[in-house]
Design an enzyme around this catalytic site. Structure first.
Site, PDB file in Angstrom:
ATOM      1  N   THR A  17       0.816  -1.224   0.000  1.00  9.93           N
ATOM      2  CA  THR A  17       0.000   0.000   0.000  1.00  9.93           C
ATOM      3  C   THR A  17       0.846   1.268   0.000  1.00  9.93           C
ATOM      4  OG1 THR A  17      -1.732  -1.120   1.230  1.00  9.93           O
ATOM      5  CG2 THR A  17      -1.753   1.267   1.318  1.00  9.93           C
ATOM      6  N   SER A  62       1.441  -7.677  -1.236  1.00  8.23           N
ATOM      7  CA  SER A  62       2.126  -8.741  -0.487  1.00  8.23           C
ATOM      8  C   SER A  62       1.311 -10.029  -0.402  1.00  8.23           C
ATOM      9  CB  SER A  62       2.543  -8.261   0.900  1.00  8.23           C
ATOM     10  OG  SER A  62       1.446  -8.232   1.774  1.00  8.23           O
ATOM     11  N   SER A  63       0.074 -10.006  -0.867  1.00  7.30           N
ATOM     12  CA  SER A  63      -0.692 -11.262  -0.941  1.00  7.30           C
ATOM     13  C   SER A  63      -0.075 -12.185  -1.986  1.00  7.30           C
ATOM     14  CB  SER A  63      -2.150 -10.984  -1.291  1.00  7.30           C
ATOM     15  OG  SER A  63      -2.691 -10.131  -0.326  1.00  7.30           O
ATOM     16  N   ASP A  94       0.017  -7.063   4.694  1.00  5.13           N
ATOM     17  CA  ASP A  94      -0.768  -8.310   4.814  1.00  5.13           C
ATOM     18  C   ASP A  94       0.085  -9.531   5.171  1.00  5.13           C
ATOM     19  OD1 ASP A  94      -3.028  -6.892   4.283  1.00  5.13           O
ATOM     20  OD2 ASP A  94      -3.256  -7.567   2.213  1.00  5.13           O
ATOM     21  N   THR A 169       2.455 -10.536  14.433  1.00  9.12           N
ATOM     22  CA  THR A 169       1.264 -10.987  13.711  1.00  9.12           C
ATOM     23  C   THR A 169       0.486  -9.740  13.313  1.00  9.12           C
ATOM     24  OG1 THR A 169       1.102 -12.913  15.148  1.00  9.12           O
ATOM     25  CG2 THR A 169      -0.878 -12.329  13.957  1.00  9.12           C
ATOM     26  N   THR A 280      -0.573 -22.921  19.161  1.00  9.19           N
ATOM     27  CA  THR A 280      -1.891 -22.511  19.654  1.00  9.19           C
ATOM     28  C   THR A 280      -2.560 -21.515  18.707  1.00  9.19           C
ATOM     29  OG1 THR A 280      -3.134 -21.422  21.413  1.00  9.19           O
ATOM     30  CG2 THR A 280      -0.847 -20.735  21.175  1.00  9.19           C
ATOM     31  N   GLN A 281      -3.877 -21.624  18.600  1.00  4.03           N
ATOM     32  CA  GLN A 281      -4.588 -20.643  17.769  1.00  4.03           C
ATOM     33  C   GLN A 281      -4.902 -19.378  18.576  1.00  4.03           C
ATOM     34  OE1 GLN A 281      -9.072 -22.026  17.390  1.00  4.03           O
ATOM     35  NE2 GLN A 281      -7.743 -23.669  16.738  1.00  4.03           N
ATOM     36  N   CYS A 282      -4.526 -19.327  19.859  1.00  3.64           N
ATOM     37  CA  CYS A 282      -4.641 -18.076  20.625  1.00  3.64           C
ATOM     38  C   CYS A 282      -3.577 -17.104  20.111  1.00  3.64           C
ATOM     39  CB  CYS A 282      -4.371 -18.320  22.107  1.00  3.64           C
ATOM     40  SG  CYS A 282      -5.612 -19.320  22.911  1.00  3.64           S
TER      41      CYS A 282
END
Ligand code: ASP
Length: 344
Positions: A17, A62-63, A94, A169, A280-282
């Site tokens: 962007t 960046s995708s 991204d 993240t 972990t998905q946390c």
């Protein structure tokens, strides 16, 4: 005494962007000419360091990032390593955390800063966050103490904070504060002064030369568990042709169903040679295998403990280790060992 005098910085524009413009016909944002981008920031001339810039021939959203692009960026850094004190990589937000993680593994024994940054609004936008992100990233890349770079790792700078890249993240698609590093403190905070938290900066134990790795193996998959996940889904992922590693995004501190069909399928895949990694998905916290009955089973069948690693770092670490040809015997032990400060 910190200073940035006369540092030579290489700016690498990959797209994102920060340098995009609106397409007249569709109204969608697309990558733009880098020279024009640089001209729109005359402030760069006021910085106390030499800046050389180069751009991907075809800047990308960046995708469209992939392991080949990561290797290309690593090679650019290698080719320019001796002549520069620091590197700033302009990148879409991204997948920036994936690229930062990948580069941390590809650039072994890095002793100069590689700072990834970008923005939520294009640089030409009146309310852009691009200028502050870019200018401070350059200042951080130029920062030296007693002739040595202050930052000696791959960092990600966004909205007043420098993070360890492989700990980040993307957590928000519209806030200027788009990134978080929930399992590791930020390294630098930008206010009136640059506040450096020295105790968190990464330092190598050895003083070896930079080594660039040029292989990544993408025979990797990510499977996020959810209540009600079906047998067929698990089987089809585990039986993907050529699959070598599966990042299993489990619940809480690394927990998963204890149903026989589930555990048997994972056990069979591990026996077949697939490396199954428990992450972990946390967003924050760590896998603790064996804390609950629902993870004790995974531990028993030799699932790899991803500890507090992010999914982004787990994916790229697996690609890097597979690319480096780490043997099946050593894979678990090495994966569970921090290689670049990506886990505790
Ligand atoms: N879609 C853009 C990209 O990742 C978003 C951004 O630059 O922040 O390239």
């Amino acid at each position: 005494m910190l200073n940035s005098n006369k540092s030579k910085i290489l700016l690498v524009y990959t797209g994102g962007t920060i340098g995009m413009v609106k397409d007249y016909d569709s109204g969608a944002l697309r990558a733009f000419n880098f020279d024009k981008l640089l001209k729109s920031i005359p402030e760069l001339n006021q910085l106390d360091c030499g800046i050389k810039a180069l751009s991907f021939k075809e800047p990308i959203d960046s995708s469209n990032m992939d392991p080949q692009h990561w290797i290309k960026i690593a090679k650019i850094i290698e080719e320019n390593y001796e002549d520069h004190d620091g590197f700033v990589v302009l990148h879409g937000s991204d997948t920036m955390s994936y690229t930062a993680s990948a580069l941390s593994f590809l650039l072994e024994n890095l002793s100069k800063p590689v700072i990834l940054t970008g923005s939520q609004l294009p640089i030409g936008d009146l309310r852009t966050d691009a200028k502050e992100n870019l200018i401070t990233s350059i200042q951080i890349a130029a920062l030296k103490e007693k002739g040595k770079s202050v930052v000696q790792e791959v960092g990600l700078y966004f909205e007043y904070k420098l993070y360890r890249g492989n700990r980040t993240t993307k957590i928000n698609a519209e806030h200027f504060q788009a990134f978080a590093s929930l399992n590791f403190p930020h390294l630098i905070e930008s206010g009136v002064h640059l506040n450096v938290f020295k105790e968190y900066l990464y330092r190598h134990k050895n003083r070896r030369q930079l080594v660039i790795h040029e292989q990544m193996d993408n025979n990797v998959a990510v499977l996020k568990l959810f209540p009600g996940i079906g047998e067929k889904v698990l089987y089809s992922v585990l039986n993907t042709e050529g699959l070598k590693a599966l990042i299993l995004e489990t619940y809480g501190s690394g927990n998963a169903p204890t149903e026989t069909w589930f555990l048997e399928a994972i056990k069979k895949a591990i026996k077949k040679g697939v490396h199954v990694i428990n992450v972990t998905q946390c967003s924050g916290g760590s896998v603790i295998m064996g804390q609950y009955e629902t993870s004790a089973q995974l531990k028993k069948i030799q699932v790899i403990n991803g500890k507090d690693v992010t999914t982004e770092a787990a994916v790229t670490k697996a690609m890097y280790m597979l690319g480096a040809g780490i043997s099946d015997k050593l894979f678990k032990t090495i994966f569970e060992t921090p290689l670049r400060g990506e886990m505790h």
